[in-house]
Design a protein around this motif. Structure first.
Motif, PDB file in Angstrom:
ATOM      1  N   ASP A 196       6.274  12.479  -1.705  1.00  0.00           N
ATOM      2  CA  ASP A 196       5.134  11.653  -2.101  1.00  0.00           C
ATOM      3  C   ASP A 196       4.618  12.240  -3.423  1.00  0.00           C
ATOM      4  N   GLU A 234       4.430  16.285   0.277  1.00  0.00           N
ATOM      5  CA  GLU A 234       3.695  15.942  -0.941  1.00  0.00           C
ATOM      6  C   GLU A 234       3.607  17.192  -1.798  1.00  0.00           C
ATOM      7  N   ILE A 274      -4.922  -2.021  -3.879  1.00  0.00           N
ATOM      8  CA  ILE A 274      -4.201  -1.155  -2.948  1.00  0.00           C
ATOM      9  C   ILE A 274      -2.717  -1.502  -3.133  1.00  0.00           C
ATOM     10  N   ALA A 275      -1.875  -0.502  -3.386  1.00  0.00           N
ATOM     11  CA  ALA A 275      -0.457  -0.798  -3.635  1.00  0.00           C
ATOM     12  C   ALA A 275       0.401   0.440  -3.417  1.00  0.00           C
ATOM     13  N   LEU A 286      -8.700   8.462  -5.289  1.00  0.00           N
ATOM     14  CA  LEU A 286      -8.534   9.398  -6.398  1.00  0.00           C
ATOM     15  C   LEU A 286      -7.750   8.701  -7.505  1.00  0.00           C
ATOM     16  N   THR A 307      -0.851   9.584   6.664  1.00  0.00           N
ATOM     17  CA  THR A 307       0.591   9.872   6.667  1.00  0.00           C
ATOM     18  C   THR A 307       0.891  10.853   7.794  1.00  0.00           C
ATOM     19  N   SER A 320       1.356   6.162  -3.588  1.00  0.00           N
ATOM     20  CA  SER A 320       0.221   5.275  -3.442  1.00  0.00           C
ATOM     21  C   SER A 320      -0.136   4.871  -4.865  1.00  0.00           C
ATOM     22  N   SER A 350       0.854  -1.199   0.000  1.00  0.00           N
ATOM     23  CA  SER A 350       0.000   0.000   0.000  1.00  0.00           C
ATOM     24  C   SER A 350       0.887   1.246   0.000  1.00  0.00           C
ATOM     25  N   GLY A 351       0.258   2.392  -0.240  1.00  0.00           N
ATOM     26  CA  GLY A 351       1.006   3.644  -0.137  1.00  0.00           C
ATOM     27  C   GLY A 351       1.520   3.857   1.275  1.00  0.00           C
ATOM     28  N   THR A 373      -2.202   2.813  -5.595  1.00  0.00           N
ATOM     29  CA  THR A 373      -3.652   2.627  -5.544  1.00  0.00           C
ATOM     30  C   THR A 373      -4.346   3.653  -6.442  1.00  0.00           C
ATOM     31  N   LYS A 374      -3.704   4.806  -6.596  1.00  0.00           N
ATOM     32  CA  LYS A 374      -4.336   5.944  -7.243  1.00  0.00           C
ATOM     33  C   LYS A 374      -4.059   5.919  -8.750  1.00  0.00           C
ATOM     34  N   TYR A 395      -1.527  13.744   3.324  1.00  0.00           N
ATOM     35  CA  TYR A 395      -2.596  12.753   3.414  1.00  0.00           C
ATOM     36  C   TYR A 395      -2.794  12.399   4.896  1.00  0.00           C
TER      37      TYR A 395
HETATM   38  C1  LIG Z   1      -3.951   7.540  -0.679  1.00  0.00           C
HETATM   39  C2  LIG Z   1      -2.696   8.230  -0.393  1.00  0.00           C
HETATM   40  C3  LIG Z   1      -1.712   7.626   0.395  1.00  0.00           C
HETATM   41  C4  LIG Z   1      -1.916   6.274   1.055  1.00  0.00           C
HETATM   42  O1  LIG Z   1      -1.915   5.250   0.099  1.00  0.00           O
HETATM   43  P1  LIG Z   1      -2.665   3.842   0.310  1.00  0.00           P
HETATM   44  O2  LIG Z   1      -2.364   3.117  -0.960  1.00  0.00           O
HETATM   45  O3  LIG Z   1      -4.119   4.136   0.510  1.00  0.00           O
HETATM   46  O4  LIG Z   1      -2.059   3.191   1.500  1.00  0.00           O
HETATM   47  C5  LIG Z   1      -0.522   8.291   0.582  1.00  0.00           C
HETATM   48  N1  LIG Z   1      -0.302   9.517   0.030  1.00  0.00           N
HETATM   49  C6  LIG Z   1      -1.238  10.127  -0.725  1.00  0.00           C
HETATM   50  C7  LIG Z   1      -0.932  11.477  -1.299  1.00  0.00           C
HETATM   51  C8  LIG Z   1      -2.458   9.516  -0.967  1.00  0.00           C
HETATM   52  O5  LIG Z   1      -3.394  10.141  -1.703  1.00  0.00           O
END
Ligand SMILES: *Cc1c(COP(=O)(O)O)cnc(C)c1O
Length: 400
Positions: A189, A160, A223-224, A344, A120, A211, A91-92, A213-214, A117
């Motif tokens: 990030d 970020e 989720i990654a 997102l 974080t 992340s 996950s992120g 995931t996005k 986030y």
């Molecule tokens: C969603 C997000 C994360 C966390 O990532 P996950 O994959 O949900 O664990 C970290 N940083 C940012 C900017 C994010 O949008």
């Protein structure tokens, strides 16, 4: 990729996003990389196993730290971010945790930006101090403030850009110059921009986390997380952060899904960016909208920096309505196509309310201090037909 293709110049972004780190000739001609669904790997001889454990012989041992499908993804993302090596994790949050817990120790100091986030922020401000790591906050959009806060004690800075949820932009080059003078590490990030729009390592960052995931996964089905850095730092993060601290392995199947997502990343980011600019322009011109934050608008406070640092402005738009949170809730409920959900970077356009959702872990005072007002809404513009997205937003505003 064959040597012939590599001969003259580095292939372009999408060519690498589609081919880097994989040659079908190594895998029976399979055009698409195989998914190695195996937890462990056979040793040719008893001695070979011991040599691999000692690092005297290459190859795969056990799937918590390394798997061939994962290796392809790691080589590919390293190339796209311009780093020496990459690491894929579960996950992120796992990506960030692997970096922090591998590279920081009790007594070290980390300086972080105000706007992060939510989880974080919680990890940095609540977990790290429990282990004796000193955490200092600064507003990284104010470079003088960063200069004053960073000291000889600073081992790492973390931020970020654009930041979640209000898309503030931070000058990576300026921050890196200050932090490198005291020998600290710069961790960025890059989830919101992706390597299509911004490559922090080329501007002086030491470590990039994602992340996946996005946008990188891009299809709201996994989720990654990913980490990109020097080979040395990635080895530390893999041997400590992944192998024995978090154990947050990404499954080979999810590696495959990210490899699939990467093939269209550049195309998708172009579309996210162009529709988001249209949506931001519409919101900016609407009488019910009190304020709007999108790095591609000339009214954005760091518009010049965003143009210098990014090759496009991405799909995230934050705004506040006249009537604050109540109007915001009404507008969210008025939407028909745009979906109420956190996360997102997906094909679907999503809207959420940071103060009660992604950033609820911040206290109300912290949110106010960090520019996350109670009325703020965050839109993640998707890949639907632009006209349909714009119509839905406009109708929801007009019905207020
Ligand atoms: C969603 C997000 C994360 C966390 O990532 P996950 O994959 O949900 O664990 C970290 N940083 C940012 C900017 C994010 O949008």
């Amino acid at each position: 990729m064959s040597d012939k293709q590599k001969r003259n110049r580095q292939p372009g972004f999408s060519t690498r996003a589609i081919h880097e780190g994989y040659d079908p000739a190594d895998h029976l001609g399979a055009l698409t990389p195989p998914i190695f669904m195996t937890s462990t790997f056979a040793f040719e001889t008893a001695e070979a196993g011991g040599e691999m454990f000692k690092g005297e012989r290459g190859g795969y041992i056990y799937g918590r730290t390394k798997n061939p499908t994962q290796t392809i993804l790691e080589q590919r993302i390293a190339s796209l971010e311009g780093g020496e090596a990459g690491m894929a994790v579960g996950s992120g949050m796992a990506a960030t945790s692997c970096v922090l817990l591998s590279l920081l120790s009790a007594g070290d100091e980390i300086v972080i930006d105000h706007t992060l986030y939510g989880n974080t922020f919680a990890h940095l401000t609540q977990t790290l101090p429990r282990f004796g790591i000193k955490v200092k906050l600064a507003d990284f959009t104010d470079i003088e403030g960063v200069r004053e806060t960073v000291s000889e004690e600073t081992k790492m800075v973390f931020f970020e850009t654009p930041a979640n949820p209000n898309v503030r932009v931070i000058d990576i080059t300026e921050v890196a110059t200050i932090v490198h003078k005291v020998g600290g590490l710069v961790v960025v990030d890059n989830t919101f921009a992706t390597p299509v729009l911004q490559r922090p390592i080329s501007m002086g960052a030491d470590v990039v986390v994602h992340s996946a995931t996005k946008y990188i996964g891009g299809h709201a089905d996994i989720i990654a997380g990913l980490v990109i850095s020097t080979a040395d730092i990635i080895t530390q993060c893999r041997q400590a952060g992944l192998r024995w601290i978090t154990g947050a392995t990404l499954s080979p199947f999810n590696c495959f899904l990210i490899l699939r997502g990467l093939k269209t990343l550049e195309l998708r980011m172009e579309r996210h960016s162009s529709t988001a600019l249209q949506a931001a322009t519409l919101l900016e011109g609407h009488h019910k909208v009190k304020s709007i934050s999108y790095p591609g608008l000339a009214s954005f406070p760091q518009y010049d920096l965003a143009r210098k640092q990014m090759s496009g402005f991405g799909g995230l738009v934050s705004f506040e309505l006249d009537g604050g949170i109540d109007a915001g809730m009404k507008m969210m409920n008025n939407l028909e196509l745009v979906t109420r959900a956190v996360s997102l970077g997906d094909s679907e356009t999503l809207i959420q309310h940071p103060a009660s959702m992604t950033h609820a872990v911040y206290g109300p005072e912290e949110r106010a201090k960090h520019g996350i007002s109670d009325g703020l809404l965050r839109l993640s513009i998707g890949l639907e037909t632009a006209e349909d997205i714009l119509e839905d937003i406009e109708a929801a505003l007009n019905a207020l």
